[in-house]
Scaffold this motif. Structure first.
Motif, PDB file in Angstrom:
ATOM      1  N   HIS A 169       0.775  -1.115  -0.089  1.00 50.71           N
ATOM      2  CA  HIS A 169      -0.119  -0.013   0.021  1.00 50.71           C
ATOM      3  C   HIS A 169       0.870   1.266   0.008  1.00 50.71           C
ATOM      4  O   HIS A 169       0.856   2.115   0.781  1.00 50.71           O
ATOM      5  N   LEU A 179      -1.274   2.812  -4.600  1.00 54.06           N
ATOM      6  CA  LEU A 179      -2.688   3.051  -4.128  1.00 54.06           C
ATOM      7  C   LEU A 179      -3.185   3.946  -5.188  1.00 54.06           C
ATOM      8  O   LEU A 179      -4.597   3.925  -5.689  1.00 54.06           O
ATOM      9  N   ALA A 198      -3.898   1.984  -8.270  1.00 52.46           N
ATOM     10  CA  ALA A 198      -5.328   1.232  -8.198  1.00 52.46           C
ATOM     11  C   ALA A 198      -6.492   2.113  -8.114  1.00 52.46           C
ATOM     12  O   ALA A 198      -7.561   1.633  -8.739  1.00 52.46           O
ATOM     13  N   LEU A 199      -6.377   3.124  -7.348  1.00 55.01           N
ATOM     14  CA  LEU A 199      -7.474   4.053  -7.659  1.00 55.01           C
ATOM     15  C   LEU A 199      -7.759   4.551  -8.934  1.00 55.01           C
ATOM     16  O   LEU A 199      -9.032   4.401  -9.289  1.00 55.01           O
ATOM     17  N   ASP A 236     -15.522   0.760  -4.339  1.00 55.28           N
ATOM     18  CA  ASP A 236     -13.906   0.798  -4.562  1.00 55.28           C
ATOM     19  C   ASP A 236     -13.264   1.878  -4.522  1.00 55.28           C
ATOM     20  O   ASP A 236     -12.212   2.004  -3.886  1.00 55.28           O
ATOM     21  N   TYR A 249     -10.340   3.280  -1.944  1.00 54.04           N
ATOM     22  CA  TYR A 249      -8.749   3.333  -2.311  1.00 54.04           C
ATOM     23  C   TYR A 249      -8.394   4.818  -1.856  1.00 54.04           C
ATOM     24  O   TYR A 249      -7.369   5.061  -1.460  1.00 54.04           O
ATOM     25  N   ARG A 295      -7.763   5.243   1.680  1.00 53.57           N
ATOM     26  CA  ARG A 295      -6.674   4.321   2.111  1.00 53.57           C
ATOM     27  C   ARG A 295      -5.545   5.305   1.706  1.00 53.57           C
ATOM     28  O   ARG A 295      -4.448   5.308   2.566  1.00 53.57           O
TER      29      ARG A 295
END
Length: 117
Positions: free
Chosen positions: A25, A30, A33-34, A70, A74, A77
């Motif tokens: 992470h 991140l 992924a976002l 989702d 993300y 996070r």
């Protein structure tokens, strides 16, 4: 007092910790992924008309809700890993937009404001 957003961040932190995922992470991972999840959200709207996008059928709305979840996870996070207060950042951005986009000058217009100096 702990806000719901802080509780969500804490739950995500614990989720990653018990799975020993903290090392994956990183802000870069991140953010990537976002971006991927935002792409999946956009794909749900891709072939809808403007009218359909405002009132999607129940199955499409369920998929949109999942993708929004989702994206939110993300984003929360990423902010937590970087120590960014998302609500404060959003408020600051809204304050900036309020200064840049005078209601009398931009009412009904989609044009962009000049870059902030």
């Amino acid at each position: 007092m702990t806000t719901e957003l802080e509780q969500l961040a804490a739950r995500l932190r614990e989720f990653a910790k018990v799975r020993e995922w903290e090392r994956f992470h990183t802000p870069k991972n991140l953010a990537m992924a976002l971006a991927g999840e935002v792409g999946e959200l956009v794909a749900e709207f891709q072939w809808l008309t403007a009218e359909e996008s405002g009132d999607p059928d129940p199955e499409t709305l369920a998929r949109i809700r999942t993708e929004l979840g989702d994206v939110t996870l993300y984003l929360v996070r990423l902010a937590d890993v970087l120590g960014v207060d998302l609500v404060a950042a959003a408020r600051a951005k809204l304050d900036d937009n309020d200064r840049r986009y005078d209601a009398d000058l931009y009412r009904g217009s989609a044009r962009k404001a000049p870059p902030a100096s």
